[in-house]
Write a protein that holds these residues in place. Structure first.
Motif, short mmCIF file in Angstrom:
data_model
loop_
_atom_site.label_atom_id
_atom_site.label_comp_id
_atom_site.label_asym_id
_atom_site.label_seq_id
_atom_site.Cartn_x
_atom_site.Cartn_y
_atom_site.Cartn_z
N PHE A 91 -12.06 -15.49 12.59
CA PHE A 91 -11.84 -16.55 13.58
C PHE A 91 -10.78 -17.51 13.06
O PHE A 91 -10.86 -17.96 11.92
CB PHE A 91 -13.13 -17.31 13.87
N LEU A 92 -9.80 -17.79 13.91
CA LEU A 92 -8.75 -18.77 13.57
C LEU A 92 -9.01 -20.05 14.34
O LEU A 92 -9.13 -20.02 15.57
CB LEU A 92 -7.37 -18.21 13.93
N SER A 93 -9.10 -21.16 13.62
CA SER A 93 -9.23 -22.48 14.22
C SER A 93 -7.89 -23.19 14.12
O SER A 93 -7.24 -23.13 13.07
CB SER A 93 -10.27 -23.33 13.49
N VAL A 94 -7.46 -23.83 15.20
CA VAL A 94 -6.22 -24.60 15.20
C VAL A 94 -6.60 -26.06 15.37
O VAL A 94 -7.16 -26.45 16.39
CB VAL A 94 -5.26 -24.13 16.31
N ARG A 95 -6.29 -26.88 14.34
CA ARG A 95 -6.62 -28.30 14.36
C ARG A 95 -5.43 -29.09 14.87
O ARG A 95 -4.28 -28.83 14.48
CB ARG A 95 -6.96 -28.78 12.95
N PRO A 96 -5.69 -30.10 15.71
CA PRO A 96 -4.59 -30.96 16.15
C PRO A 96 -4.08 -31.81 15.00
O PRO A 96 -4.82 -32.13 14.07
CB PRO A 96 -5.21 -31.83 17.24
N ARG A 97 -2.82 -32.17 15.05
CA ARG A 97 -2.25 -33.05 14.03
C ARG A 97 -2.88 -34.43 14.14
O ARG A 97 -3.21 -34.89 15.23
CB ARG A 97 -0.74 -33.16 14.21
N GLY A 98 -3.08 -35.08 13.00
CA GLY A 98 -3.64 -36.42 13.01
C GLY A 98 -5.13 -36.47 12.79
O GLY A 98 -5.71 -37.54 12.69
N ASP A 99 -5.78 -35.31 12.77
CA ASP A 99 -7.24 -35.29 12.51
C ASP A 99 -7.51 -35.28 11.02
O ASP A 99 -6.82 -34.76 10.24
CB ASP A 99 -7.88 -34.05 13.13
#
Length: 99
Positions: A91-99
């Motif tokens: 599973f690939l998780s993509v985190r938003p910038r700034g978190d």
């Protein structure tokens, strides 16, 4: 002449991972066998969504450039030869910038 036919076997499997939005993600997948297995990738059970950003390297590694939130999901590596198919998922998780 006799040739030994060997089913696919994973040397390295993809692992669950996280990437920051806009960065490059790499999911490794390398298999051996005879004949040499072909490597194919799917995302959430379908074809890869973007052939210009989802690149399968000769090693079998999947590289996702400029990862977006829409790239998040379950990826499956398939190692295929005439004897059979082996599957590995991550599973690939993509985190938003700034978190």
């Amino acid at each position: 002449m006799f040739f030994l036919i060997v089913p696919p076997r994973f040397v390295s499997k993809p692992e669950n991972s996280q990437v920051l939005d806009g960065n490059t993600a790499s999911l490794e997948c390398h298999a051996e066998g005879y004949p040499t297995p072909a490597i194919a990738w799917t995302k959430d059970g379908d074809r890869l969504p973007s052939p210009d950003r989802h690149i399968v390297l000769p090693s079998g590694t999947l590289r996702i450039v400029y990862a977006r939130f829409s790239d998040q999901g379950q990826y499956e590596c398939q190692a295929i030869n005439v004897i059979g198919v082996k599957l590995a998922r991550a599973f690939l998780s993509v985190r938003p910038r700034g978190d």
